[in-house]
Design a protein around this motif. Structure first.
Motif, PDB file in Angstrom:
ATOM      1  N   VAL A   1       1.056 -24.497  -5.573  1.00 44.88           N
ATOM      2  CA  VAL A   1       1.614 -23.142  -5.525  1.00 44.88           C
ATOM      3  C   VAL A   1       2.984 -23.162  -4.861  1.00 44.88           C
ATOM      4  CG1 VAL A   1       1.380 -20.904  -4.363  1.00 44.88           C
ATOM      5  CG2 VAL A   1      -0.534 -21.839  -5.663  1.00 44.88           C
ATOM      6  N   GLY A   2       3.163 -24.092  -3.920  1.00 39.42           N
ATOM      7  CA  GLY A   2       4.471 -24.241  -3.292  1.00 39.42           C
ATOM      8  C   GLY A   2       5.572 -24.562  -4.281  1.00 39.42           C
ATOM      9  N   GLY A   3       5.192 -25.031  -5.471  1.00 42.96           N
ATOM     10  CA  GLY A   3       6.167 -25.288  -6.529  1.00 42.96           C
ATOM     11  C   GLY A   3       6.862 -24.024  -7.001  1.00 42.96           C
ATOM     12  N   HIS A   4       6.330 -22.855  -6.624  1.00 43.44           N
ATOM     13  CA  HIS A   4       6.995 -21.604  -6.950  1.00 43.44           C
ATOM     14  C   HIS A   4       8.288 -21.428  -6.162  1.00 43.44           C
ATOM     15  CE1 HIS A   4       3.001 -19.675  -8.504  1.00 43.44           C
ATOM     16  NE2 HIS A   4       3.631 -20.378  -9.444  1.00 43.44           N
ATOM     17  N   THR A   5       8.624 -22.414  -5.365  1.00 43.34           N
ATOM     18  CA  THR A   5       9.900 -22.386  -4.646  1.00 43.34           C
ATOM     19  C   THR A   5      11.093 -22.401  -5.601  1.00 43.34           C
ATOM     20  OG1 THR A   5      11.181 -23.464  -2.893  1.00 43.34           O
ATOM     21  CG2 THR A   5      10.020 -24.913  -4.407  1.00 43.34           C
ATOM     22  N   ILE A   6      10.863 -22.788  -6.847  1.00 42.45           N
ATOM     23  CA  ILE A   6      11.884 -22.653  -7.883  1.00 42.45           C
ATOM     24  C   ILE A   6      11.288 -21.823  -9.022  1.00 42.45           C
ATOM     25  CG2 ILE A   6      13.165 -24.760  -7.351  1.00 42.45           C
ATOM     26  CD1 ILE A   6      11.672 -26.180  -9.615  1.00 42.45           C
ATOM     27  N   GLY A   7      12.117 -21.064  -9.684  1.00 42.21           N
ATOM     28  CA  GLY A   7      11.646 -20.321 -10.847  1.00 42.21           C
ATOM     29  C   GLY A   7      11.633 -18.821 -10.665  1.00 42.21           C
ATOM     30  N   THR A   8      11.207 -18.148 -11.718  1.00 41.39           N
ATOM     31  CA  THR A   8      11.209 -16.689 -11.776  1.00 41.39           C
ATOM     32  C   THR A   8       9.929 -16.180 -12.420  1.00 41.39           C
ATOM     33  OG1 THR A   8      12.305 -16.711 -13.939  1.00 41.39           O
ATOM     34  CG2 THR A   8      13.738 -16.582 -11.986  1.00 41.39           C
ATOM     35  N   ALA A   9       9.713 -14.875 -12.316  1.00 37.54           N
ATOM     36  CA  ALA A   9       8.597 -14.208 -12.991  1.00 37.54           C
ATOM     37  C   ALA A   9       9.148 -13.004 -13.741  1.00 37.54           C
ATOM     38  CB  ALA A   9       7.541 -13.764 -11.975  1.00 37.54           C
ATOM     39  N   GLY A  10       8.495 -12.634 -14.822  1.00 36.70           N
ATOM     40  CA  GLY A  10       8.910 -11.464 -15.573  1.00 36.70           C
ATOM     41  C   GLY A  10       8.550 -10.181 -14.831  1.00 36.70           C
ATOM     42  N   CYS A  11       9.441  -9.200 -14.879  1.00 36.97           N
ATOM     43  CA  CYS A  11       9.188  -7.940 -14.176  1.00 36.97           C
ATOM     44  C   CYS A  11       7.903  -7.272 -14.657  1.00 36.97           C
ATOM     45  CB  CYS A  11      10.369  -6.993 -14.369  1.00 36.97           C
ATOM     46  SG  CYS A  11      11.837  -7.442 -13.406  1.00 36.97           S
ATOM     47  N   GLY A  12       7.614  -7.383 -15.925  1.00 34.35           N
ATOM     48  CA  GLY A  12       6.404  -6.765 -16.450  1.00 34.35           C
ATOM     49  C   GLY A  12       5.145  -7.324 -15.829  1.00 34.35           C
ATOM     50  N   LEU A  13       5.230  -8.554 -15.323  1.00 38.45           N
ATOM     51  CA  LEU A  13       4.076  -9.215 -14.721  1.00 38.45           C
ATOM     52  C   LEU A  13       3.818  -8.741 -13.303  1.00 38.45           C
ATOM     53  CD1 LEU A  13       2.055 -11.597 -15.407  1.00 38.45           C
ATOM     54  CD2 LEU A  13       3.623 -13.072 -14.133  1.00 38.45           C
ATOM     55  N   VAL A  14       4.856  -8.336 -12.595  1.00 41.07           N
ATOM     56  CA  VAL A  14       4.715  -8.054 -11.158  1.00 41.07           C
ATOM     57  C   VAL A  14       5.012  -6.607 -10.787  1.00 41.07           C
ATOM     58  CG1 VAL A  14       5.361 -10.438 -10.669  1.00 41.07           C
ATOM     59  CG2 VAL A  14       7.125  -8.678 -10.602  1.00 41.07           C
ATOM     60  N   ARG A  15       5.575  -5.837 -11.683  1.00 37.05           N
ATOM     61  CA  ARG A  15       6.084  -4.507 -11.334  1.00 37.05           C
ATOM     62  C   ARG A  15       4.994  -3.574 -10.794  1.00 37.05           C
ATOM     63  NH1 ARG A  15       9.899  -2.815 -15.780  1.00 37.05           N
ATOM     64  NH2 ARG A  15       7.973  -2.832 -16.998  1.00 37.05           N
ATOM     65  N   GLY A  16       3.789  -3.672 -11.319  1.00 36.32           N
ATOM     66  CA  GLY A  16       2.716  -2.783 -10.898  1.00 36.32           C
ATOM     67  C   GLY A  16       2.455  -2.817  -9.403  1.00 36.32           C
ATOM     68  N   ARG A  17       2.573  -3.991  -8.795  1.00 35.76           N
ATOM     69  CA  ARG A  17       2.314  -4.131  -7.354  1.00 35.76           C
ATOM     70  C   ARG A  17       3.345  -3.382  -6.519  1.00 35.76           C
ATOM     71  NH1 ARG A  17       2.973  -9.092  -5.007  1.00 35.76           N
ATOM     72  NH2 ARG A  17       1.705  -8.330  -3.275  1.00 35.76           N
ATOM     73  N   PHE A  18       4.514  -3.154  -7.080  1.00 33.86           N
ATOM     74  CA  PHE A  18       5.608  -2.573  -6.300  1.00 33.86           C
ATOM     75  C   PHE A  18       5.806  -1.078  -6.567  1.00 33.86           C
ATOM     76  CE2 PHE A  18       6.254  -7.064  -6.154  1.00 33.86           C
ATOM     77  CZ  PHE A  18       6.790  -7.291  -4.896  1.00 33.86           C
ATOM     78  N   PHE A  19       5.036  -0.525  -7.528  1.00 30.54           N
ATOM     79  CA  PHE A  19       5.145   0.901  -7.818  1.00 30.54           C
ATOM     80  C   PHE A  19       3.792   1.621  -7.847  1.00 30.54           C
ATOM     81  CE2 PHE A  19       9.170  -0.647  -9.570  1.00 30.54           C
ATOM     82  CZ  PHE A  19      10.067   0.322  -9.133  1.00 30.54           C
ATOM     83  N   ASN A  20       2.779   0.939  -8.385  1.00 29.04           N
ATOM     84  CA  ASN A  20       1.500   1.624  -8.603  1.00 29.04           C
ATOM     85  C   ASN A  20       0.347   0.643  -8.432  1.00 29.04           C
ATOM     86  OD1 ASN A  20      -0.338   3.630  -9.307  1.00 29.04           O
ATOM     87  ND2 ASN A  20      -0.105   3.250 -11.504  1.00 29.04           N
ATOM     88  N   PHE A  21       0.177   0.153  -7.224  1.00 28.94           N
ATOM     89  CA  PHE A  21      -0.840  -0.864  -6.947  1.00 28.94           C
ATOM     90  C   PHE A  21      -2.244  -0.276  -7.088  1.00 28.94           C
ATOM     91  CE2 PHE A  21      -3.400  -3.327  -3.783  1.00 28.94           C
ATOM     92  CZ  PHE A  21      -3.401  -4.527  -4.481  1.00 28.94           C
ATOM     93  N   ASN A  22      -3.010  -0.838  -7.987  1.00 31.31           N
ATOM     94  CA  ASN A  22      -4.393  -0.412  -8.236  1.00 31.31           C
ATOM     95  C   ASN A  22      -4.511   1.087  -8.493  1.00 31.31           C
ATOM     96  OD1 ASN A  22      -5.333  -3.028  -7.944  1.00 31.31           O
ATOM     97  ND2 ASN A  22      -5.997  -2.763  -5.826  1.00 31.31           N
TER      98      ASN A  22
END
Length: 323
Positions: free
Chosen positions: A184-205
């Motif tokens: 998981v530490g390999g995530h030190t490089i790279g990106t994620a798509g906004c569609g994958l993570v946006r829910g956590r930052f606006f409407n979590f659960n």
């Protein structure tokens, strides 16, 4: 004499078959004199593509994870087709295929029908880490290329998985909890798509609010990059502040609750995974060196369900199609 000769012939044939089977077991230096430049050719190609577009480095590393976790490290992710693994949702944003194909073309010119695409991808993943400042490791080679690549086989660990599910998925691949946290530490490089993570930052659960476990000062940074009604394909850095460097910064961000993936953030809440993060960050003894541990875990992962018999695999002439 005839009988003795026949027995000798049988023995020699048996030894040749045994040697052939043994020779296909992945090991460091597998190609020897048959393709002495295999590592230098792959290294050169990865460097060229990295310099052209630095996003190719995390792209290749991510591609390798996705390959190994589906039917083993057999290069099946490289196969093209309407229903191949490439077409599965988690794989549609992968990048770096051109680098693997170029390395294959150069290796076919240098030593035809010798180096598998699976081995090329394994080396390229290591070199992607090196070209972003990480520590290298010796790579066992000798894999064959798989012939099966179906989108329906793709069942990868998800970005919202709880720790127990992650441990279970990694254990199924003979990887332990240390391997889980280190990789998981390999995530030190790279990106994620906004569609994958946006829910956590606006409407979590469904709460209409951000995930309360996220550092509040981190929330507006991601919201600005990934607006609620913005483009879902926009990319956001996984490792804020150090996205291009292979280091322990990502694990520090996990500790500080400043990461976009929920599956990574929860690693700090679990007693076992938290202790490993602390050891990798030098905050708990015995200290673990991230670079060395990452190489060890990558080597373990690289041996998942490898194909070593011609009845199970082949050496492709091009990486995107079976022979």
């Amino acid at each position: 004499m005839g009988r003795g000769y026949n027995l000798l012939l049988i023995l020699v044939t048996f030894l040749v078959l045994v040697a052939a089977v043994t020779a296909r077991r992945p090991r460091v230096g597998f190609y020897g004199n048959r393709c002495r430049k295999v590592e230098s050719i792959v290294r050169s190609v990865v460097r060229s593509h990295f310099r052209c577009n630095p996003a190719n480095a995390p792209g290749i590393l991510r591609m390798y994870f996705h390959d190994c976790f589906v039917n083993g490290c057999d290069g099946s992710i490289l196969l093209a087709g309407n229903t191949s693994e490439r077409t599965a949702g988690p794989n549609r944003s992968l990048r770096g295929f051109e680098a693997i194909e170029e390395a294959k073309t150069r290796l076919e010119n240098a030593c035809p029908n010798t180096v598998s695409c699976a081995d090329i991808l394994t080396l390229a993943a290591r070199d992607a880490v090196v070209w972003t400042g990480g520590k290298g490791w010796s790579v066992p080679l000798g894999r064959l290329d798989g012939r099966r690549s179906e989108a329906s086989d793709v069942n990868l660990p998800g970005p919202s998985d709880p720790v127990a599910k992650q441990k279970q998925d990694f254990a199924a691949k003979n990887l332990n909890t240390l391997d889980l946290v280190t990789l998981v530490g390999g995530h030190t490089i790279g990106t994620a798509g906004c569609g994958l993570v946006r829910g956590r930052f606006f409407n979590f659960n469904g709460t209409g609010q951000p995930d309360p476990s996220i550092d509040p000062s981190f929330v507006p940074l991601v919201q600005a990059r990934c607006p609620q009604n913005g483009n879902a394909t926009t990319r956001v850095d996984l490792d804020t502040g150090s996205a291009g460097d292979f280091d322990t910064s990502y694990l520090s961000n996990v500790r500080s609750s400043r990461v976009v993936l929920q599956s990574d953030l929860v690693l700090w809440k679990d007693t076992e995974t938290r202790a490993i993060i602390e050891r990798l960050l030098g905050l708990r003894r015995p200290v673990l060196r991230f670079g060395s541990e990452f190489g060890k875990s990558m080597t373990k992962m690289s041996l998942i369900e490898v194909k070593t018999r011609l009845s199970d695999g082949e050496i492709r002439r091009v990486c995107s199609a079976i022979n």
